[in-house]
Design a protein around this motif. Structure first.
Motif, PDB file in Angstrom:
ATOM      1  N   ALA A 168       0.832  -1.204   0.000  1.00 28.59           N
ATOM      2  CA  ALA A 168       0.000   0.000   0.000  1.00 28.59           C
ATOM      3  C   ALA A 168       0.868   1.255   0.000  1.00 28.59           C
ATOM      4  O   ALA A 168       0.580   2.227  -0.724  1.00 28.59           O
ATOM      5  N   ALA A 169       1.933   1.253   0.789  1.00 29.93           N
ATOM      6  CA  ALA A 169       2.816   2.415   0.837  1.00 29.93           C
ATOM      7  C   ALA A 169       3.518   2.620  -0.511  1.00 29.93           C
ATOM      8  O   ALA A 169       3.626   3.744  -1.003  1.00 29.93           O
ATOM      9  N   GLY A 170       3.984   1.538  -1.109  1.00 30.88           N
ATOM     10  CA  GLY A 170       4.637   1.648  -2.418  1.00 30.88           C
ATOM     11  C   GLY A 170       3.690   2.155  -3.484  1.00 30.88           C
ATOM     12  O   GLY A 170       4.050   3.012  -4.297  1.00 30.88           O
ATOM     13  N   THR A 171       2.474   1.657  -3.481  1.00 28.16           N
ATOM     14  CA  THR A 171       1.473   2.123  -4.442  1.00 28.16           C
ATOM     15  C   THR A 171       1.165   3.596  -4.216  1.00 28.16           C
ATOM     16  O   THR A 171       1.048   4.375  -5.162  1.00 28.16           O
ATOM     17  N   GLY A 172       1.059   3.983  -2.958  1.00 25.98           N
ATOM     18  CA  GLY A 172       0.803   5.387  -2.642  1.00 25.98           C
ATOM     19  C   GLY A 172       1.926   6.297  -3.107  1.00 25.98           C
ATOM     20  O   GLY A 172       1.678   7.387  -3.639  1.00 25.98           O
ATOM     21  N   VAL A 173       3.169   5.860  -2.932  1.00 26.29           N
ATOM     22  CA  VAL A 173       4.305   6.662  -3.370  1.00 26.29           C
ATOM     23  C   VAL A 173       4.320   6.799  -4.890  1.00 26.29           C
ATOM     24  O   VAL A 173       4.569   7.876  -5.431  1.00 26.29           O
ATOM     25  N   VAL A 174       4.042   5.718  -5.600  1.00 27.28           N
ATOM     26  CA  VAL A 174       4.005   5.781  -7.063  1.00 27.28           C
ATOM     27  C   VAL A 174       2.896   6.717  -7.527  1.00 27.28           C
ATOM     28  O   VAL A 174       3.103   7.549  -8.416  1.00 27.28           O
TER      29      VAL A 174
ATOM     30  N   ALA B 203      11.078   7.328  -0.302  1.00 24.59           N
ATOM     31  CA  ALA B 203      10.121   6.657   0.585  1.00 24.59           C
ATOM     32  C   ALA B 203      10.686   5.331   1.087  1.00 24.59           C
ATOM     33  O   ALA B 203      10.538   4.990   2.265  1.00 24.59           O
ATOM     34  N   GLY B 204      11.343   4.586   0.224  1.00 22.91           N
ATOM     35  CA  GLY B 204      11.953   3.332   0.653  1.00 22.91           C
ATOM     36  C   GLY B 204      13.031   3.560   1.690  1.00 22.91           C
ATOM     37  O   GLY B 204      13.131   2.812   2.669  1.00 22.91           O
ATOM     38  N   TYR B 205      13.823   4.595   1.520  1.00 25.04           N
ATOM     39  CA  TYR B 205      14.858   4.897   2.500  1.00 25.04           C
ATOM     40  C   TYR B 205      14.240   5.314   3.839  1.00 25.04           C
ATOM     41  O   TYR B 205      14.740   4.944   4.903  1.00 25.04           O
ATOM     42  N   ALA B 206      13.153   6.073   3.787  1.00 26.46           N
ATOM     43  CA  ALA B 206      12.476   6.467   5.028  1.00 26.46           C
ATOM     44  C   ALA B 206      11.955   5.243   5.770  1.00 26.46           C
ATOM     45  O   ALA B 206      12.054   5.168   7.003  1.00 26.46           O
ATOM     46  N   PHE B 207      11.422   4.258   5.056  1.00 29.07           N
ATOM     47  CA  PHE B 207      10.955   3.029   5.702  1.00 29.07           C
ATOM     48  C   PHE B 207      12.115   2.266   6.324  1.00 29.07           C
ATOM     49  O   PHE B 207      12.000   1.704   7.408  1.00 29.07           O
ATOM     50  N   LEU B 208      13.267   2.250   5.642  1.00 27.80           N
ATOM     51  CA  LEU B 208      14.432   1.566   6.200  1.00 27.80           C
ATOM     52  C   LEU B 208      14.919   2.255   7.465  1.00 27.80           C
ATOM     53  O   LEU B 208      15.293   1.598   8.436  1.00 27.80           O
ATOM     54  N   LEU B 209      14.933   3.569   7.477  1.00 29.56           N
ATOM     55  CA  LEU B 209      15.356   4.293   8.675  1.00 29.56           C
ATOM     56  C   LEU B 209      14.378   4.090   9.825  1.00 29.56           C
ATOM     57  O   LEU B 209      14.776   3.964  10.972  1.00 29.56           O
ATOM     58  N   ARG B 210      13.101   4.063   9.510  1.00 29.88           N
ATOM     59  CA  ARG B 210      12.086   3.897  10.548  1.00 29.88           C
ATOM     60  C   ARG B 210      12.153   2.498  11.157  1.00 29.88           C
ATOM     61  O   ARG B 210      11.921   2.310  12.340  1.00 29.88           O
ATOM     62  N   ARG B 211      12.463   1.504  10.322  1.00 31.73           N
ATOM     63  CA  ARG B 211      12.512   0.127  10.791  1.00 31.73           C
ATOM     64  C   ARG B 211      13.639  -0.081  11.788  1.00 31.73           C
ATOM     65  O   ARG B 211      13.503  -0.836  12.745  1.00 31.73           O
ATOM     66  N   GLY B 212      14.766   0.594  11.581  1.00 32.54           N
ATOM     67  CA  GLY B 212      15.896   0.446  12.486  1.00 32.54           C
ATOM     68  C   GLY B 212      16.759  -0.733  12.113  1.00 32.54           C
ATOM     69  O   GLY B 212      16.468  -1.488  11.174  1.00 32.54           O
ATOM     70  N   PRO B 213      17.843  -0.942  12.855  1.00 36.47           N
ATOM     71  CA  PRO B 213      18.762  -2.035  12.523  1.00 36.47           C
ATOM     72  C   PRO B 213      18.156  -3.398  12.861  1.00 36.47           C
ATOM     73  O   PRO B 213      17.333  -3.526  13.756  1.00 36.47           O
TER      74      PRO B 213
END
Length: 159
Positions: A17-23, A137-147
Motif C-alpha cells: 500500500a505504501a509503495g502504491t501510494g508513493v508511485v 520513501a523506501g529509505y524512510a521506511f528503512l530508517l524507521r525500521r531500524g537495525p
C-alpha cells in the motif's frame, strides 16, 4: 489476510500500500510539474525564419566580428548583423528574424541554431521525479525500521 488462497502477512500489505501510494503521489507531482510548465516549456516566440543573402562575409578567424545580411520583410529590404562566419558574399543563408519592429542595430541568428529550449528530456525528467520519490520513501521506511537484531552469517561478515 488471504489473497487467492495465499496467506499474506499484514506487514507485506502495508509495504504494498505504501509503495502504491508513493508511485501514485509521484505520478501526480510529475503531472502537476508538467502542467505548470516547470520543465522549461517556453512559450517565447523566437522569430520568423527568413532567407537572407550575405552582403559582407567575415572569416571565422576574426572572433566576434559579425557578417552583414540583407533580407526582405514586410515588402522592404532590411540589413542586419548576422552572428555567423565563413560565408561568401551573395551566399543565401536561413536566418531567424525577431518579431516586432526591425531596428537599425538588429542582430539575426541562423535559423537552425539551437535556442537552448528542448523538450527531449522532459519525459525522462518526469520519470526521474517518480523514481526519486520511490527511493526516498523506501529509505524512510528503512530508517524507521531500524537495525536488524540478528547478525549476518559468518561467511557474509566483513570483519
Amino acid at each position: 489476510m488471504r489473497i487467492w488462497g495465499v496467506l499474506i502477512p499484514p506487514g507485506y500489505l502495508r509495504w504494498a500500500a505504501a509503495g502504491t501510494g508513493v508511485v501514485v503521489l509521484g505520478t501526480l507531482i510529475a503531472v502537476l510539474v508538467s502542467a505548470v510548465g516547470l520543465f522549461g516549456e517556453s512559450q517565447e516566440d523566437v522569430g520568423t525564419p527568413t532567407l537572407a543573402t550575405v552582403v559582407a562575409g567575415v572569416s571565422c578567424d576574426r572572433v566576434g566580428a559579425p557578417e552583414t545580411v540583407a533580407f526582405t520583410a514586410a515588402g522592404k529590404v532590411h540589413r542586419a548583423k548576422f552572428d555567423g562566419c565563413g560565408h561568401a558574399k551573395g551566399e543565401p543563408v536561413d536566418v531567424t528574424v525577431p518579431d516586432g519592429p526591425l531596428t537599425e542595430d538588429l542582430i539575426v541568428h541562423a535559423a537552425d541554431a539551437a535556442v537552448g529550449d528542448s523538450r527531449d528530456g522532459e519525459g525522462l525528467g518526469l520519470l526521474l521525479i517518480v523514481v526519486s520519490g520511490m527511493a526516498g520513501a523506501g529509505y524512510a521506511f528503512l530508517l524507521r525500521r531500524g537495525p536488524r537484531t540478528t547478525r549476518l552469517p559468518t561467511a557474509l561478515r566483513l570483519a
